[in-house]
Scaffold this motif. Structure first.
Motif, PDB file in Angstrom:
ATOM      1  N   ASP A  84      -4.101  -6.707  -6.653  1.00 52.49           N
ATOM      2  CA  ASP A  84      -3.253  -6.668  -6.410  1.00 52.49           C
ATOM      3  C   ASP A  84      -2.078  -6.433  -5.677  1.00 52.49           C
ATOM      4  N   SER A  85      -1.283  -6.542  -5.473  1.00 56.00           N
ATOM      5  CA  SER A  85       0.345  -7.530  -4.431  1.00 56.00           C
ATOM      6  C   SER A  85       1.610  -6.475  -5.212  1.00 56.00           C
ATOM      7  N   ALA A 114       2.950  -3.417   2.177  1.00 58.34           N
ATOM      8  CA  ALA A 114       2.672  -4.715   1.808  1.00 58.34           C
ATOM      9  C   ALA A 114       1.003  -4.216   2.314  1.00 58.34           C
ATOM     10  N   ARG A 115       0.634  -2.894   2.668  1.00 61.39           N
ATOM     11  CA  ARG A 115      -0.992  -2.585   2.731  1.00 61.39           C
ATOM     12  C   ARG A 115      -1.573  -1.901   1.478  1.00 61.39           C
ATOM     13  N   ILE A 116      -1.358  -1.872   0.298  1.00 67.10           N
ATOM     14  CA  ILE A 116      -1.084  -1.093  -1.052  1.00 67.10           C
ATOM     15  C   ILE A 116      -3.033  -1.572  -1.197  1.00 67.10           C
ATOM     16  N   ALA A 117      -3.729  -0.070  -1.371  1.00 69.58           N
ATOM     17  CA  ALA A 117      -5.143  -0.929  -1.848  1.00 69.58           C
ATOM     18  C   ALA A 117      -5.689  -0.040  -3.024  1.00 69.58           C
ATOM     19  N   GLU A 120      -4.744   3.092  -5.309  1.00 70.73           N
ATOM     20  CA  GLU A 120      -3.559   4.098  -5.202  1.00 70.73           C
ATOM     21  C   GLU A 120      -2.415   3.710  -6.710  1.00 70.73           C
ATOM     22  N   GLU A 121      -1.824   4.570  -5.885  1.00 67.15           N
ATOM     23  CA  GLU A 121      -0.572   4.944  -7.332  1.00 67.15           C
ATOM     24  C   GLU A 121       1.493   4.630  -6.828  1.00 67.15           C
ATOM     25  N   PHE A 122       1.822   4.329  -7.550  1.00 65.90           N
ATOM     26  CA  PHE A 122       3.461   3.519  -7.113  1.00 65.90           C
ATOM     27  C   PHE A 122       3.858   4.706  -8.490  1.00 65.90           C
ATOM     28  N   SER A 123       5.086   5.772  -8.521  1.00 64.88           N
ATOM     29  CA  SER A 123       6.049   5.801  -8.810  1.00 64.88           C
ATOM     30  C   SER A 123       6.915   5.348  -9.145  1.00 64.88           C
ATOM     31  N   SER A 136       8.471   5.848  -5.330  1.00 69.83           N
ATOM     32  CA  SER A 136       6.977   6.646  -4.079  1.00 69.83           C
ATOM     33  C   SER A 136       5.576   5.952  -3.967  1.00 69.83           C
ATOM     34  N   TYR A 137       5.375   5.957  -3.000  1.00 71.11           N
ATOM     35  CA  TYR A 137       3.781   6.178  -2.338  1.00 71.11           C
ATOM     36  C   TYR A 137       2.921   6.689  -1.913  1.00 71.11           C
ATOM     37  N   SER A 138       2.087   6.494  -2.543  1.00 72.53           N
ATOM     38  CA  SER A 138       1.528   7.761  -0.912  1.00 72.53           C
ATOM     39  C   SER A 138       0.042   7.131  -0.441  1.00 72.53           C
ATOM     40  N   PRO A 139      -0.316   6.682   0.459  1.00 68.52           N
ATOM     41  CA  PRO A 139      -0.659   5.691   1.165  1.00 68.52           C
ATOM     42  C   PRO A 139      -2.038   6.990   1.528  1.00 68.52           C
TER      43      PRO A 139
END
Length: 439
Positions: A84-85, A114-117, A120-123, A136-139
């Motif tokens: 995913d991107s 750009a550095r998602i893995a 990981e979760e996006f709200s 919201s994103y918690s790296p």
């Protein structure tokens, strides 16, 4: 027919007739003009003397035609899948490319999207028209990036949660490998890597580890709302390798720089890393009388060959300046670093040189300068590493390495006050664990 028999025979009709007469009378009565106060009073009195009517029929409000309600805002959580991107996620969720463009260009935090893995979760918070209101994103477990819409743009903020920290103690005995012993002691691999990095200048964790070696670690445990979420910093550690003890404690300078020092305040770091690559084995040692495998004749081997998979990062072994970053038929892709006036290191046969590495570039110890390959005169993927002192080749594994800077004399008292309790606690735990083992 007498009246009693009539009313008995037609009760419903009589009741309806009464209602109609009463209603007719009221309409006529209310239709008369109100000429003066006396007549108004008379009307009121007359009205009060009338018998009560049947209850009025009321239509519920929710049955009447209503204007369409505004769609409510709603939230949605998306888990990042392999491959995913953020662009793929936005497309899959039906979110606009324009919102994505504005998000990733929100300075200074948008670039981190750009550095998602995977996992990981996006709200997302969306309005009724599927327009993005916030993301919201918690790296990291304790760090959240939040982007909120302000008109047609987004505002980014970084939210840091401070966990509760307690001190934990772990120890292990090596019977197979450091990683196996660490896992048995309850330490995850990243903590094991940090432990190895503390002692890497004194211990070669590929070649020097023996069965019976042991380690003792005092470190932080982190909790959030009473739940264990992971380990923090190593506070103090001892590693016993082939009967020799090495001890280190974490010290934070007044400027906020954290490093590890031995009990005397000498840095655990050296000016150079002995092995600037994570290798699987040494395929060829330093040997001035070696017979070359390709040319079958005696040719000095003035360095060490560290076999490793193609693409393994190669680190600068010390702070310095790039003297050369080039390619030749024999060396393949190679880099030469100069470290002051006395020391030079060379890195040969790279698959490629890292981006930005060019003559004149300053590098720090541990920076990636290239990647393992088999270019030039190489029979397989490896790093050929050379170490020169005053222009003379030395064996990188045995040469005496200069120390990094110790704790400044002006901070000596502060250093002792900070590290002595940690080392004392580590010793107490170690002695207790040895006593238990000895029973």
């Amino acid at each position: 027919m007498d009246s009693s028999r009539f009313f008995a025979a037609y009760p419903l009709g009589i009741a309806l007739l009464c209602v109609c007469l009463c209603a007719f009378g009221i309409v006529r009565y209310e239709g008369r003009p109100n000429t003066d106060a006396d007549s108004a009073g008379a009307q009121s009195a007359a009205a009060s003397s009338l018998p009560p009517l049947l209850p009025a029929i009321v239509t519920p409000v929710d049955l009447l035609p209503q204007p369409p309600a505004s769609p409510a805002d709603r939230s949605r959580t998306v888990i990042v899948q392999p491959g995913d991107s953020l662009a793929l996620i936005f497309n899959r969720e039906g979110l606009s490319a324009q919102a994505l463009h504005r998000l990733v260009n929100t300075a200074p935090l948008g670039a981190q999207l750009a550095r998602i893995a995977p996992s990981e979760e996006f709200s997302f918070l969306l309005d009724g028209d599927n327009r993005l209101l916030s993301l919201s994103y918690s790296p990291e477990p304790l760090r959240t990036l939040k982007f909120s819409r302000e008109g047609e743009r987004f505002r980014g903020e970084e939210l840091i949660v401070e966990p509760q920290r307690t001190t934990a103690y772990k120890h292990g005995m090596i019977d197979h490998s450091l990683f196996t012993a660490s896992q048995r002691a309850g330490l995850p691999d990243p903590v094991t890597m940090e432990l190895a990095q503390i002692f890497q200048w004194d211990i070669d964790f590929v070649l020097d580890i023996r069965t019976g070696d042991s380690f003792y670690v005092l470190l932080e445990e982190e909790h959030l709302e009473g739940e264990f979420i992971g380990f923090g910093n190593i506070l103090a550690a001892e590693f016993i390798n082939q009967g020799e003890s090495y001890r280190a404690a974490r010290y934070v300078s007044p400027d906020g720089d954290a490093n590890y020092f031995d009990p005397r305040g000498q840095s655990m770091r050296k000016a150079f890393i002995r092995a600037p690559v994570s290798f699987t084995r040494i395929s060829s040692n330093f040997n001035l009388r070696r017979k070359h495998p390709l040319w079958n004749r005696s040719m000095p081997h003035r360095g060490i060959d560290y076999a490793a998979p193609t693409g393994t990062p190669i680190m600068a072994s010390g702070d310095g300046v790039v003297a050369k970053a080039s390619k030749t038929r024999a060396n393949g892709n190679y880099v030469v670093l100069r470290h002051g006036e006395q020391f030079v290191t060379k890195y040969l046969h790279m698959s490629r040189i890292a981006g930005g590495i060019r003559a004149g570039k300053r590098v720090r110890q541990g920076d990636t300068i290239g990647y393992v390959g088999a270019t030039g005169w190489a029979t397989g993927p490896h790093l050929h590493y050379e170490f020169l002192v005053n222009g003379v080749h030395q064996n990188p594994r045995t040469v005496t390495l200069p120390d990094a800077e110790p704790v400044p004399a002006a901070e000596a008292e502060r250093f002792r006050a900070s590290t002595a309790p940690l080392l004392a606690s580590l010793s107490a735990h170690r002695d207790k664990s040895l006593l238990v083992v000895g029973r």
